[in-house]
Design a protein around this motif. Structure first.
Motif, PDB file in Angstrom:
ATOM      1  N   ALA A  11       0.916  -1.174  -0.046  1.00 18.04           N
ATOM      2  CA  ALA A  11       0.128   0.017   0.188  1.00 18.04           C
ATOM      3  C   ALA A  11       0.989   1.114  -0.147  1.00 18.04           C
ATOM      4  N   ILE A  12       2.056   1.092   0.824  1.00 23.01           N
ATOM      5  CA  ILE A  12       2.979   2.571   0.823  1.00 23.01           C
ATOM      6  C   ILE A  12       3.492   2.709  -0.579  1.00 23.01           C
ATOM      7  N   GLY A  13       4.012   1.670  -1.200  1.00 22.03           N
ATOM      8  CA  GLY A  13       4.605   1.798  -2.329  1.00 22.03           C
ATOM      9  C   GLY A  13       3.637   2.285  -3.455  1.00 22.03           C
ATOM     10  N   ALA A  38     -11.043   9.211   0.190  1.00 22.62           N
ATOM     11  CA  ALA A  38     -11.886   8.686  -0.748  1.00 22.62           C
ATOM     12  C   ALA A  38     -11.456   7.776  -2.001  1.00 22.62           C
ATOM     13  N   GLU A  39     -10.722   8.660  -2.857  1.00 22.76           N
ATOM     14  CA  GLU A  39     -10.215   8.221  -4.029  1.00 22.76           C
ATOM     15  C   GLU A  39      -8.997   7.275  -4.018  1.00 22.76           C
ATOM     16  N   TYR A  40      -8.148   7.183  -2.944  1.00 25.18           N
ATOM     17  CA  TYR A  40      -7.247   5.915  -2.729  1.00 25.18           C
ATOM     18  C   TYR A  40      -7.577   5.050  -2.053  1.00 25.18           C
ATOM     19  N   PHE A  41      -8.648   5.312  -1.160  1.00 23.48           N
ATOM     20  CA  PHE A  41      -9.206   4.161  -0.243  1.00 23.48           C
ATOM     21  C   PHE A  41      -9.808   3.043  -1.254  1.00 23.48           C
ATOM     22  N   LYS A  42     -10.695   3.850  -2.148  1.00 28.42           N
ATOM     23  CA  LYS A  42     -11.607   3.229  -3.071  1.00 28.42           C
ATOM     24  C   LYS A  42     -10.383   2.201  -4.144  1.00 28.42           C
ATOM     25  N   ARG A  43      -9.140   2.958  -4.411  1.00 25.31           N
ATOM     26  CA  ARG A  43      -8.044   2.155  -5.220  1.00 25.31           C
ATOM     27  C   ARG A  43      -7.724   0.882  -4.574  1.00 25.31           C
ATOM     28  N   GLN A  45      -9.017  -0.942  -2.315  1.00 25.40           N
ATOM     29  CA  GLN A  45      -9.958  -1.977  -2.557  1.00 25.40           C
ATOM     30  C   GLN A  45     -10.088  -2.625  -3.656  1.00 25.40           C
ATOM     31  N   GLU A  46     -10.063  -1.721  -4.828  1.00 26.64           N
ATOM     32  CA  GLU A  46     -10.099  -2.438  -6.041  1.00 26.64           C
ATOM     33  C   GLU A  46      -8.926  -3.266  -6.749  1.00 26.64           C
ATOM     34  N   THR A  47      -7.557  -2.826  -5.888  1.00 31.15           N
ATOM     35  CA  THR A  47      -6.359  -3.505  -6.243  1.00 31.15           C
ATOM     36  C   THR A  47      -5.924  -4.494  -5.237  1.00 31.15           C
ATOM     37  N   GLY A  48      -6.890  -4.546  -4.141  1.00 33.31           N
ATOM     38  CA  GLY A  48      -6.649  -5.710  -3.102  1.00 33.31           C
ATOM     39  C   GLY A  48      -5.787  -5.456  -2.179  1.00 33.31           C
ATOM     40  N   LEU A  49      -5.260  -4.211  -2.097  1.00 29.38           N
ATOM     41  CA  LEU A  49      -4.174  -3.751  -1.186  1.00 29.38           C
ATOM     42  C   LEU A  49      -4.879  -3.296   0.190  1.00 29.38           C
ATOM     43  N   GLU A  56      -2.448 -11.720   7.053  1.00 26.84           N
ATOM     44  CA  GLU A  56      -2.305 -11.410   5.525  1.00 26.84           C
ATOM     45  C   GLU A  56      -1.408 -10.238   5.057  1.00 26.84           C
ATOM     46  N   ILE A  57      -1.479  -9.286   5.874  1.00 33.50           N
ATOM     47  CA  ILE A  57      -0.301  -8.226   5.487  1.00 33.50           C
ATOM     48  C   ILE A  57       0.944  -8.618   5.812  1.00 33.50           C
ATOM     49  N   ARG A  58       1.165  -9.215   6.972  1.00 29.94           N
ATOM     50  CA  ARG A  58       2.425  -9.724   7.429  1.00 29.94           C
ATOM     51  C   ARG A  58       2.993 -10.696   6.373  1.00 29.94           C
ATOM     52  N   SER A  59       2.221 -11.568   5.702  1.00 27.72           N
ATOM     53  CA  SER A  59       2.685 -12.660   4.800  1.00 27.72           C
ATOM     54  C   SER A  59       2.957 -11.894   3.431  1.00 27.72           C
ATOM     55  N   ARG A  60       2.274 -10.692   3.103  1.00 28.46           N
ATOM     56  CA  ARG A  60       2.580 -10.270   1.751  1.00 28.46           C
ATOM     57  C   ARG A  60       4.012  -9.451   2.006  1.00 28.46           C
ATOM     58  N   ILE A  61       4.272  -8.701   3.145  1.00 28.05           N
ATOM     59  CA  ILE A  61       5.381  -8.035   3.288  1.00 28.05           C
ATOM     60  C   ILE A  61       6.554  -9.302   3.512  1.00 28.05           C
TER      61      ILE A  61
END
Length: 75
Positions: A11-13, A38-43, A45-49, A56-61
């Motif tokens: 998400a940060i990248g 609102a704009e980035y939050f929606k993004r 959600q759409e990108t699965g971030l 889940e977050i720990r595993s991704r990192i």
């Protein structure tokens, strides 16, 4: 130490890359880009971030070899 590049699969990248891209447009310079916006939050959600699942977050990192990267001393 080489510069740290945060991939867009985090998400940060992604917000850094997204905000930099948007800032190149006249409309984009008028906005602020935050995780709660609102704009980035929606993004996210759409990108699965977007996730509130810590494992889940720990595993991704972990898969990106970035676990505890912010705890490393630079000098």
């Amino acid at each position: 130490m080489p510069p740290l590049t945060l991939p867009k699969t985090t998400a940060i990248g992604d917000i850094i890359a997204y905000a930099n891209y948007k800032m190149m447009t006249k409309e984009g310079r008028r906005n602020r880009y935050t995780f709660a916006g609102a704009e980035y939050f929606k993004r996210m959600q759409e990108t699965g971030l977007y996730s509130i699942n810590r494992e889940e977050i720990r595993s991704r990192i972990e898969k990106l070899n970035l676990l505890d990267v912010m705890n490393q001393k630079l000098v």
